[in-house]
Design an enzyme around this catalytic site. Sequence first.
Site, mmCIF file in Angstrom:
data_model
loop_
_atom_site.group_PDB
_atom_site.id
_atom_site.type_symbol
_atom_site.label_atom_id
_atom_site.label_comp_id
_atom_site.label_asym_id
_atom_site.label_seq_id
_atom_site.Cartn_x
_atom_site.Cartn_y
_atom_site.Cartn_z
ATOM 1 N N LYS A 222 31.825 72.109 72.788
ATOM 2 C CA LYS A 222 32.021 70.939 71.927
ATOM 3 C C LYS A 222 32.836 69.844 72.634
ATOM 4 O O LYS A 222 33.462 70.098 73.674
ATOM 5 C CB LYS A 222 32.676 71.396 70.619
ATOM 6 C CG LYS A 222 31.760 72.300 69.766
ATOM 7 C CD LYS A 222 32.413 72.666 68.434
ATOM 8 C CE LYS A 222 31.488 73.516 67.576
ATOM 9 N NZ LYS A 222 32.108 73.869 66.257
ATOM 10 N N TYR B 40 23.532 70.493 61.985
ATOM 11 C CA TYR B 40 24.418 71.143 61.006
ATOM 12 C C TYR B 40 23.935 70.926 59.568
ATOM 13 O O TYR B 40 24.735 70.968 58.639
ATOM 14 C CB TYR B 40 25.841 70.631 61.172
ATOM 15 C CG TYR B 40 26.622 71.315 62.281
ATOM 16 C CD1 TYR B 40 26.882 72.684 62.240
ATOM 17 C CD2 TYR B 40 27.126 70.602 63.369
ATOM 18 C CE1 TYR B 40 27.599 73.318 63.242
ATOM 19 C CE2 TYR B 40 27.857 71.222 64.371
ATOM 20 C CZ TYR B 40 28.089 72.592 64.298
ATOM 21 O OH TYR B 40 28.811 73.223 65.286
ATOM 22 N N ARG C 85 29.398 85.480 70.125
ATOM 23 C CA ARG C 85 30.344 85.300 69.014
ATOM 24 C C ARG C 85 31.667 86.013 69.325
ATOM 25 O O ARG C 85 32.742 85.527 68.955
ATOM 26 C CB ARG C 85 29.743 85.828 67.708
ATOM 27 C CG ARG C 85 28.484 85.104 67.250
ATOM 28 C CD ARG C 85 28.711 83.757 66.640
ATOM 29 N NE ARG C 85 29.358 83.790 65.349
ATOM 30 C CZ ARG C 85 29.437 82.726 64.538
ATOM 31 N NH1 ARG C 85 28.894 81.562 64.896
ATOM 32 N NH2 ARG C 85 30.054 82.807 63.404
ATOM 33 N N ARG D 165 38.178 80.389 71.538
ATOM 34 C CA ARG D 165 38.855 79.563 70.538
ATOM 35 C C ARG D 165 40.372 79.793 70.559
ATOM 36 O O ARG D 165 41.142 78.846 70.344
ATOM 37 C CB ARG D 165 38.238 79.803 69.164
ATOM 38 C CG ARG D 165 36.893 79.062 69.039
ATOM 39 C CD ARG D 165 36.079 79.534 67.886
ATOM 40 N NE ARG D 165 34.962 78.624 67.577
ATOM 41 C CZ ARG D 165 33.954 78.952 66.795
ATOM 42 N NH1 ARG D 165 33.894 80.141 66.232
ATOM 43 N NH2 ARG D 165 32.991 78.076 66.563
ATOM 44 N N ASN E 73 37.064 73.122 67.409
ATOM 45 C CA ASN E 73 37.194 74.532 67.804
ATOM 46 C C ASN E 73 36.372 74.928 69.029
ATOM 47 O O ASN E 73 35.932 76.069 69.153
ATOM 48 C CB ASN E 73 36.931 75.436 66.606
ATOM 49 C CG ASN E 73 35.535 75.292 66.043
ATOM 50 O OD1 ASN E 73 34.748 74.507 66.555
ATOM 51 N ND2 ASN E 73 35.229 76.058 65.016
ATOM 52 N N HIS F 163 30.346 76.353 69.908
ATOM 53 C CA HIS F 163 29.426 76.826 68.866
ATOM 54 C C HIS F 163 28.601 77.950 69.442
ATOM 55 O O HIS F 163 28.225 77.918 70.613
ATOM 56 C CB HIS F 163 28.477 75.704 68.414
ATOM 57 C CG HIS F 163 27.267 76.239 67.702
ATOM 58 N ND1 HIS F 163 27.293 76.602 66.384
ATOM 59 C CD2 HIS F 163 26.017 76.536 68.154
ATOM 60 C CE1 HIS F 163 26.099 77.086 66.048
ATOM 61 N NE2 HIS F 163 25.312 77.047 67.105
ATOM 62 N N GLU G 257 17.798 76.904 66.802
ATOM 63 C CA GLU G 257 18.721 76.011 67.504
ATOM 64 C C GLU G 257 18.274 75.769 68.948
ATOM 65 O O GLU G 257 18.417 74.653 69.464
ATOM 66 C CB GLU G 257 20.133 76.599 67.453
ATOM 67 C CG GLU G 257 20.694 76.586 66.033
ATOM 68 C CD GLU G 257 22.001 77.340 65.883
ATOM 69 O OE1 GLU G 257 22.522 77.379 64.761
ATOM 70 O OE2 GLU G 257 22.510 77.885 66.884
HETATM 71 P P1 RTP Z 1 29.788 76.962 64.677
HETATM 72 O O1 RTP Z 1 28.599 76.939 63.726
HETATM 73 O O2 RTP Z 1 30.250 75.602 65.077
HETATM 74 O O3 RTP Z 1 29.555 77.880 65.828
HETATM 75 O O4 RTP Z 1 31.023 77.629 63.927
HETATM 76 P P2 RTP Z 1 31.019 78.887 62.989
HETATM 77 O O5 RTP Z 1 29.642 79.494 62.897
HETATM 78 O O6 RTP Z 1 32.115 79.775 63.459
HETATM 79 O O7 RTP Z 1 31.418 78.249 61.605
HETATM 80 P P3 RTP Z 1 30.484 77.586 60.480
HETATM 81 O O8 RTP Z 1 30.844 78.229 59.179
HETATM 82 O O9 RTP Z 1 29.058 77.595 60.900
HETATM 83 O O10 RTP Z 1 31.032 76.090 60.444
HETATM 84 C C1 RTP Z 1 30.557 75.121 61.356
HETATM 85 C C2 RTP Z 1 31.724 74.301 61.846
HETATM 86 O O11 RTP Z 1 32.248 73.549 60.758
HETATM 87 C C3 RTP Z 1 33.660 73.442 60.886
HETATM 88 N N1 RTP Z 1 34.307 73.992 59.726
HETATM 89 N N2 RTP Z 1 35.339 73.448 59.171
HETATM 90 N N3 RTP Z 1 37.529 72.845 57.487
HETATM 91 C C4 RTP Z 1 36.795 73.927 57.260
HETATM 92 O O12 RTP Z 1 37.030 74.708 56.349
HETATM 93 C C5 RTP Z 1 35.691 74.211 58.147
HETATM 94 N N4 RTP Z 1 34.871 75.243 58.065
HETATM 95 C C6 RTP Z 1 33.998 75.105 59.067
HETATM 96 C C7 RTP Z 1 34.073 74.211 62.107
HETATM 97 O O13 RTP Z 1 34.253 73.296 63.183
HETATM 98 C C8 RTP Z 1 32.906 75.122 62.363
HETATM 99 O O14 RTP Z 1 32.806 75.444 63.718
HETATM 100 MG MG MG Z 2 27.921 78.405 62.406
#
Ligand code: RTP
Ligand code: MG
Length: 143
Positions: A11, A51, A87, A104, A114, A117, A128
């Site tokens: 990112k 997203y 992951r 992270r 963070n 991804h 994706e």
């Molecule tokens: P990513 O998709 O970016 O790999 O991250 P992830 O699966 O670990 O998390 P996801 O639930 O898919 O959320 C995508 C991105 O949104 C941001 N986020 N912010 N403020 C919040 O509560 C919150 N929750 C998610 C994060 O940057 C996350 O990577």
């Molecule tokens: Mg995700």
Amino acid sequence: MALERTFSIIKPDAVAKNVIGAIYNRFESAGLRIVASKMIHLSKEQAEGFYAEHSERPFFAALVEFMTSGPVMVQVLEGENAVVKNREIMGATNPAEALAGTLRADYAASIDENACHGSDAPESAAREIAYFFSDEEICPRTR
Ligand code: RTP
Ligand code: MG
């Protein structure tokens, strides 16, 4: 187990920190091979489309703003159990909860910025990968 592919983004925060090589080293050290890679600066439309599943979430606008704030590296990683392995390398979404030694924990400042991804399932990985790469851009190893 057969080879699996996953999709990864370094990112804008991590690109700005100049740790692309350090992160690639983590992938390679864990046995994942980079079979496609490019640097791009996402448009608003590209980030919103990528997203889309989060479009109704309160953090969506901030997420799109962040993801378009600078260039990213996008890559396809290949290896055994690649989705889960990536992951594990990344650590929890919130760096405060990420295990020591994960990307992270080491490179992310907050849940909003963070560092990386990674696809969360083989099905999302396929979608994706196709969002960013044509078949011709993916180079499986021949030796
Ligand atoms: P990513 O998709 O970016 O790999 O991250 P992830 O699966 O670990 O998390 P996801 O639930 O898919 O959320 C995508 C991105 O949104 C941001 N986020 N912010 N403020 C919040 O509560 C919150 N929750 C998610 C994060 O940057 C996350 O990577
Ligand atoms: Mg995700």
